[in-house]
Write a protein that holds these residues in place. Structure first.
Motif, PDB file in Angstrom:
ATOM      1  N   GLY A 172      55.404  32.560  37.752  1.00 17.92           N
ATOM      2  CA  GLY A 172      56.392  32.145  38.743  1.00 17.92           C
ATOM      3  C   GLY A 172      56.035  30.832  39.408  1.00 17.92           C
ATOM      4  N   TRP A 173      54.764  30.669  39.771  1.00 19.84           N
ATOM      5  CA  TRP A 173      54.337  29.430  40.421  1.00 19.84           C
ATOM      6  C   TRP A 173      54.306  28.259  39.442  1.00 19.84           C
ATOM      7  N   ARG A 174      53.869  28.503  38.214  1.00 17.54           N
ATOM      8  CA  ARG A 174      53.828  27.404  37.247  1.00 17.54           C
ATOM      9  C   ARG A 174      55.234  26.891  36.938  1.00 17.54           C
ATOM     10  N   MET A 175      56.230  27.777  36.973  1.00 18.02           N
ATOM     11  CA  MET A 175      57.602  27.343  36.722  1.00 18.02           C
ATOM     12  C   MET A 175      58.221  26.700  37.959  1.00 18.02           C
ATOM     13  N   THR A 176      57.932  27.257  39.127  1.00 15.12           N
ATOM     14  CA  THR A 176      58.544  26.781  40.366  1.00 15.12           C
ATOM     15  C   THR A 176      57.936  25.477  40.845  1.00 15.12           C
ATOM     16  N   ALA A 177      56.612  25.391  40.802  1.00 16.55           N
ATOM     17  CA  ALA A 177      55.906  24.220  41.336  1.00 16.55           C
ATOM     18  C   ALA A 177      54.716  23.916  40.434  1.00 16.55           C
ATOM     19  N   PRO A 178      54.946  23.231  39.310  1.00 20.28           N
ATOM     20  CA  PRO A 178      53.880  23.016  38.325  1.00 20.28           C
ATOM     21  C   PRO A 178      52.652  22.305  38.871  1.00 20.28           C
ATOM     22  N   LYS A 179      52.801  21.535  39.957  1.00 20.66           N
ATOM     23  CA  LYS A 179      51.681  20.780  40.506  1.00 20.66           C
ATOM     24  C   LYS A 179      50.941  21.539  41.618  1.00 20.66           C
ATOM     25  N   MET A 180      51.388  22.736  41.939  1.00 19.93           N
ATOM     26  CA  MET A 180      50.705  23.511  42.972  1.00 19.93           C
ATOM     27  C   MET A 180      49.343  23.981  42.451  1.00 19.93           C
ATOM     28  N   PRO A 181      48.255  23.720  43.186  1.00 19.25           N
ATOM     29  CA  PRO A 181      46.947  24.219  42.738  1.00 19.25           C
ATOM     30  C   PRO A 181      46.856  25.733  42.874  1.00 19.25           C
ATOM     31  N   LEU A 182      46.487  26.387  41.762  1.00 22.08           N
ATOM     32  CA  LEU A 182      46.396  27.839  41.714  1.00 22.08           C
ATOM     33  C   LEU A 182      44.938  28.262  41.603  1.00 22.08           C
ATOM     34  N   MET A 183      44.568  29.242  42.406  1.00 17.79           N
ATOM     35  CA  MET A 183      43.202  29.762  42.427  1.00 17.79           C
ATOM     36  C   MET A 183      43.168  31.138  41.785  1.00 17.79           C
ATOM     37  N   LEU A 184      42.189  31.351  40.898  1.00 17.82           N
ATOM     38  CA  LEU A 184      41.978  32.643  40.253  1.00 17.82           C
ATOM     39  C   LEU A 184      40.560  33.120  40.529  1.00 17.82           C
ATOM     40  N   SER A 185      40.393  34.436  40.632  1.00 11.24           N
ATOM     41  CA  SER A 185      39.055  35.004  40.731  1.00 11.24           C
ATOM     42  C   SER A 185      38.393  35.009  39.364  1.00 11.24           C
ATOM     43  N   LEU A 186      37.100  34.760  39.355  1.00 13.66           N
ATOM     44  CA  LEU A 186      36.327  34.842  38.127  1.00 13.66           C
ATOM     45  C   LEU A 186      36.125  36.309  37.767  1.00 13.66           C
ATOM     46  N   PRO A 187      36.509  36.740  36.561  1.00 17.59           N
ATOM     47  CA  PRO A 187      36.298  38.146  36.183  1.00 17.59           C
ATOM     48  C   PRO A 187      34.818  38.500  36.166  1.00 17.59           C
ATOM     49  N   ASP A 188      34.507  39.753  36.434  1.00 14.91           N
ATOM     50  CA  ASP A 188      33.123  40.216  36.416  1.00 14.91           C
ATOM     51  C   ASP A 188      32.477  40.016  35.049  1.00 14.91           C
ATOM     52  N   SER A 189      33.297  39.987  33.994  1.00 19.20           N
ATOM     53  CA  SER A 189      32.765  39.841  32.641  1.00 19.20           C
ATOM     54  C   SER A 189      32.276  38.431  32.341  1.00 19.20           C
ATOM     55  N   VAL A 190      32.661  37.450  33.162  1.00 21.55           N
ATOM     56  CA  VAL A 190      32.242  36.065  32.943  1.00 21.55           C
ATOM     57  C   VAL A 190      30.903  35.848  33.635  1.00 21.55           C
ATOM     58  N   LYS A 191      29.860  35.679  32.831  1.00 21.74           N
ATOM     59  CA  LYS A 191      28.509  35.589  33.385  1.00 21.74           C
ATOM     60  C   LYS A 191      27.726  34.382  32.876  1.00 21.74           C
ATOM     61  N   THR A 192      28.325  33.586  32.001  1.00 21.86           N
ATOM     62  CA  THR A 192      27.640  32.439  31.413  1.00 21.86           C
ATOM     63  C   THR A 192      28.546  31.217  31.433  1.00 21.86           C
ATOM     64  N   VAL A 193      27.949  30.053  31.191  1.00 16.59           N
ATOM     65  CA  VAL A 193      28.730  28.827  31.102  1.00 16.59           C
ATOM     66  C   VAL A 193      29.737  28.912  29.956  1.00 16.59           C
ATOM     67  N   ALA A 194      29.308  29.468  28.840  1.00 14.76           N
ATOM     68  CA  ALA A 194      30.205  29.559  27.680  1.00 14.76           C
ATOM     69  C   ALA A 194      31.421  30.425  27.968  1.00 14.76           C
ATOM     70  N   SER A 195      31.199  31.579  28.602  1.00 13.19           N
ATOM     71  CA  SER A 195      32.339  32.459  28.912  1.00 13.19           C
ATOM     72  C   SER A 195      33.204  31.857  30.017  1.00 13.19           C
ATOM     73  N   MET A 196      32.593  31.087  30.916  1.00 13.43           N
ATOM     74  CA  MET A 196      33.380  30.388  31.935  1.00 13.43           C
ATOM     75  C   MET A 196      34.272  29.331  31.294  1.00 13.43           C
ATOM     76  N   GLU A 197      33.735  28.593  30.334  1.00 14.07           N
ATOM     77  CA  GLU A 197      34.537  27.580  29.649  1.00 14.07           C
ATOM     78  C   GLU A 197      35.732  28.222  28.956  1.00 14.07           C
ATOM     79  N   THR A 198      35.508  29.353  28.304  1.00 13.02           N
ATOM     80  CA  THR A 198      36.603  30.071  27.654  1.00 13.02           C
ATOM     81  C   THR A 198      37.664  30.481  28.665  1.00 13.02           C
ATOM     82  N   PHE A 199      37.234  30.990  29.812  1.00 12.28           N
ATOM     83  CA  PHE A 199      38.167  31.433  30.852  1.00 12.28           C
ATOM     84  C   PHE A 199      38.985  30.265  31.401  1.00 12.28           C
ATOM     85  N   ILE A 200      38.313  29.168  31.729  1.00  8.27           N
ATOM     86  CA  ILE A 200      39.012  27.995  32.281  1.00  8.27           C
ATOM     87  C   ILE A 200      40.025  27.452  31.276  1.00  8.27           C
ATOM     88  N   ASN A 201      39.625  27.339  30.017  1.00  5.74           N
ATOM     89  CA  ASN A 201      40.524  26.799  28.993  1.00  5.74           C
ATOM     90  C   ASN A 201      41.689  27.739  28.695  1.00  5.74           C
TER      91      ASN A 201
END
Length: 273
Positions: A172-201
């Motif tokens: 809804g936010w990406r369609m309504t306001a594509p430039k609005m900065p959106l914050m997400l919580s890091l899942p508990d399963s993300v524990k390394t730089v590699a898994s963080m990169e996958t999540f961000i991408n």
């Protein structure tokens, strides 16, 4: 910790964008960001105008508010889906009109406090914050188009970030306001730089949240190399300098806190404010 589910609509929004860059967070005059969780609710009841004013007075960079919708379609701020814990009333916010909610008194933890506190509307919060402080919008139950129209009405488009609680909100936010900065919580399963990169991408996150204990220095450094700020939660009943020292040691550049005045004082003493 909350995380998104990949739905067909989310996939569509994220696909075909090889040149993706994160939306920048609202500008702040401070290098280290202090977000006041539900306002400064150590002193005043949470999510009240008084708590928000106190956070402004004590030089926080953001007030964190929780947005919900009344029975008659008005936007107000309260963390819980019901009024039971925080007011002298009973019932779900979605089943009560704005007029009914405005008759309720918000409870103070100080039993000697005789001041009357009310549930604030989003309009009142935007009026209060304009030209004073940014808003960290925890999007509990509302319509992105309605909320964004109100944000634009008060000229606050560059002063809000939105914390996302579901895939539907994300889309809804990406369609309504594509430039609005959106914050997400890091899942508990993300524990390394590699898994963080996958999540961000995968999710094209603009700002990362979660618990400060989830991150190590390498993860923080990597996220910021991608221009994704890491501003996690540190609030707890015993929150204090020992926790803040750990956060600084990890290279974090912001925190959501239950003690904004004390954290700002600590940062000033460290020469970071």
């Amino acid at each position: 910790m909350k995380f998104l589910l990949i739905t067909p609509l989310v996939l569509l929004l994220l696909s075909g964008n090889d040149n993706w860059q994160p939306n920048p967070a609202p500008v702040s005059k401070h290098k280290f960001i202090v977000a006041a969780h539900r306002g400064d609710h150590v002193i005043y009841p949470e999510n009240t105008l008084e708590a928000y004013r106190e956070a402004i007075k004590n030089e926080a960079d953001y007030i964190e508010i929780d947005l919900r919708t009344t029975k008659d379609g008005e936007l107000i701020s309260m963390h819980d889906g019901s009024v039971n814990r925080m007011t002298n009333g009973q019932g779900l916010i979605k089943d009560l009109t704005l007029a009914e909610l405005q008759q309720l008194k918000v409870k103070s933890r100080d039993t000697t406090d005789k001041q009357i506190y009310r549930i604030p509307t989003f309009k009142e919060i935007l009026q209060l914050c304009k030209n004073k402080i940014n808003i960290y919008l925890d999007f509990k139950a509302a319509d992105p188009a309605q909320a964004y129209a109100m944000i634009k009405q008060y000229g606050m488009e560059k002063h809000v970030l939105v914390y996302i609680n579901s895939a539907q909100q994300f889309a809804g936010w990406r369609m309504t306001a594509p430039k609005m900065p959106l914050m997400l919580s890091l899942p508990d399963s993300v524990k390394t730089v590699a898994s963080m990169e996958t999540f961000i991408n995968k999710y094209h996150v603009d700002i990362l949240d979660g618990s400060y204990k989830q991150y190590d220095a390498d993860m923080v450094k990597f996220a910021e190399s991608k221009r994704v700020p890491v501003w996690p939660d540190i609030q707890s009943s015993g929150e204090g300098p020992a926790d803040w020292d750990q956060a600084l040691a990890k290279g974090l550049s912001g925190l959501q806190t239950d003690h904004p005045a004390a954290l700002v004082k600590y940062l000033k003493e460290k020469g970071l404010r």
